[in-house]
Design a protein around this motif. Structure first.
Motif, PDB file in Angstrom:
ATOM      1  N   THR A 334      20.877 -19.042   3.288  1.00 58.28           N
ATOM      2  CA  THR A 334      21.782 -20.022   2.691  1.00 58.28           C
ATOM      3  C   THR A 334      22.435 -19.415   1.455  1.00 58.28           C
ATOM      4  N   SER A 335      23.717 -19.700   1.281  1.00 56.14           N
ATOM      5  CA  SER A 335      24.474 -19.270   0.101  1.00 56.14           C
ATOM      6  C   SER A 335      24.454 -17.750  -0.088  1.00 56.14           C
ATOM      7  N   GLY A 358      24.160 -18.255   9.076  1.00 53.62           N
ATOM      8  CA  GLY A 358      24.212 -18.910   7.780  1.00 53.62           C
ATOM      9  C   GLY A 358      24.983 -18.158   6.715  1.00 53.62           C
ATOM     10  N   TRP A 359      25.559 -17.017   7.060  1.00 47.76           N
ATOM     11  CA  TRP A 359      26.255 -16.170   6.089  1.00 47.76           C
ATOM     12  C   TRP A 359      27.687 -16.603   5.863  1.00 47.76           C
TER      13      TRP A 359
END
Length: 364
Positions: A334-335, A358-359
């Motif tokens: 995440t993030s 999630g990238w």
């Protein structure tokens, strides 16, 4: 392109010991002794200073005068006089030569040698005039040339016999002219921080036993004549911060065991001849900031398990290689951002490979 260093690159020729240098004494295993070949110029500022600890020691300055007995941990120093050294030692470099020897006194065990200290009579820092050093002594835990009087003209170091050195922190710090290092026993060494920092004439290094080493922080920083690196055992290493920063003659690097490494900040910064990176295990790494800045020749760079922000900006990656990087990124992040802008394959790569994990992907 970022400015990395301002020293001239050495020639590609292999090193040969100058034929007009004095022969170094032959040391044997079991001795506690250091011999140094020192340049003496025709002026009044030939400073030489060092500190040896662990026991009292004796210094022979090689000038025909009586040797000096020095107490444990006390700095020995001399302003070597041109007139005290035989004219027959004159070299093509315009200096005469002093053979300076440091010997443990009876019953003493030397443990630390700091061989580039600043002479108390000098008003400012200066470069040491040491040309060559040979050392022996199983009691030494550390030998260093990291003092204020940097060994800018030292070309060779040798250690003879049993070696129990545990720390090579700044051992050859700023030894600009060092061209050769022999293979000696490093099995007890745990710290190689800044060991060869700015040894910019060094073209190769032996396969040291690094099985106990935990830190390679800036170990080869600025070694920009270095063309190859052996496959060190890095299974215990946790820190590769700026390990190869500015090693711009390297084209490849071996597949180090990086499974325990947590810090790769600027590890390969300025390695602009580097063509490829092997599939490093980066699953434990927590900092890869600026790792690949100015790696403008990089055509392959996938690393396995990366889970932190990483930038491949302005390299030379095709769409296929960028997709391979995406495929090897960790999942479920995440993030986190992977940057591939400035690569010729960025416009046609498949960001969905990374975004599905999630990238955030930056392509332009």
């Amino acid at each position: 392109m970022p400015r990395i260093f301002d020293r001239p690159m050495s020639s590609g020729a292999g090193w040969s010991r100058p034929t007009d240098w004095l022969t170094m004494p032959t040391l044997i295993d079991g001795e506690q002794k250091i011999a140094m070949l020192v340049a003496v110029y025709e002026h009044d500022s030939n400073f030489s200073a060092f500190t040896v600890s662990g026991g009292n020691y004796t210094v022979d300055w090689g000038d025909g005068n009586a040797a000096q007995n020095i107490n444990d941990g006390v700095q020995a120093e001399q302003n070597l006089s041109w007139a005290d050294y035989d004219p027959s030692t004159l070299t093509s470099g315009g200096y005469r030569q002093a053979l300076v020897t440091i010997t443990a006194q009876s019953g003493q065990t030397l443990t630390l040698a700091e061989l580039s200290q600043q002479h108390s009579g000098a008003a400012s820092s200066y470069y040491s005039q040491t040309l060559e050093v040979v050392a022996a002594g199983s009691g030494f835990g550390q030998i260093t040339f990291s003092g204020e009087a940097r060994c800018s003209i030292m070309e060779k170091f040798e250690f003879v016999g049993t070696c129990n050195i545990t720390s090579m922190f700044q051992m050859f710090y700023y030894c600009y002219s060092l061209k050769t290092i022999p293979l000696f026993d490093t099995s007890s060494v745990t710290d190689m921080q800044q060991m060869l920092h700015n040894c910019c004439s060094l073209q190769s290094i032996p396969l040291f036993d690094t099985s106990s080493v935990t830190s390679m922080y800036q170990m080869l920083y600025g070694c920009y004549s270095l063309k190859t690196i052996p496959l060190f055992d890095t299974s215990s290493v946790t820190d590769m911060y700026r390990m190869l920063h500015g090693c711009y003659s390297l084209k490849t690097i071996p597949l180090f065991d990086t499974s325990s490494v947590t810090d790769m900040y600027r590890m390969l910064y300025g390695c602009y001849s580097l063509q490829s990176i092997p599939l490093f295990d980066t699953s434990s790494v927590t900092d890869m900031q600026q790792m690949l800045v100015a790696c403008i020749s990089l055509g392959r760079g996938a690393m396995a398990g990366t889970a932190v922000d990483v930038s491949y900006a302005n390299c030379k990656l095709s769409a296929g290689e960028i997709n391979s990087i995406f495929s090897n990124l960790a999942s479920g992040v995440t993030s986190k951002t992977v940057t591939v802008s400035g690569n010729w394959g960025a416009a046609t790569c498949d960001p969905s490979i990374a975004t599905a994990k999630g990238w955030t992907v930056v392509t332009a």
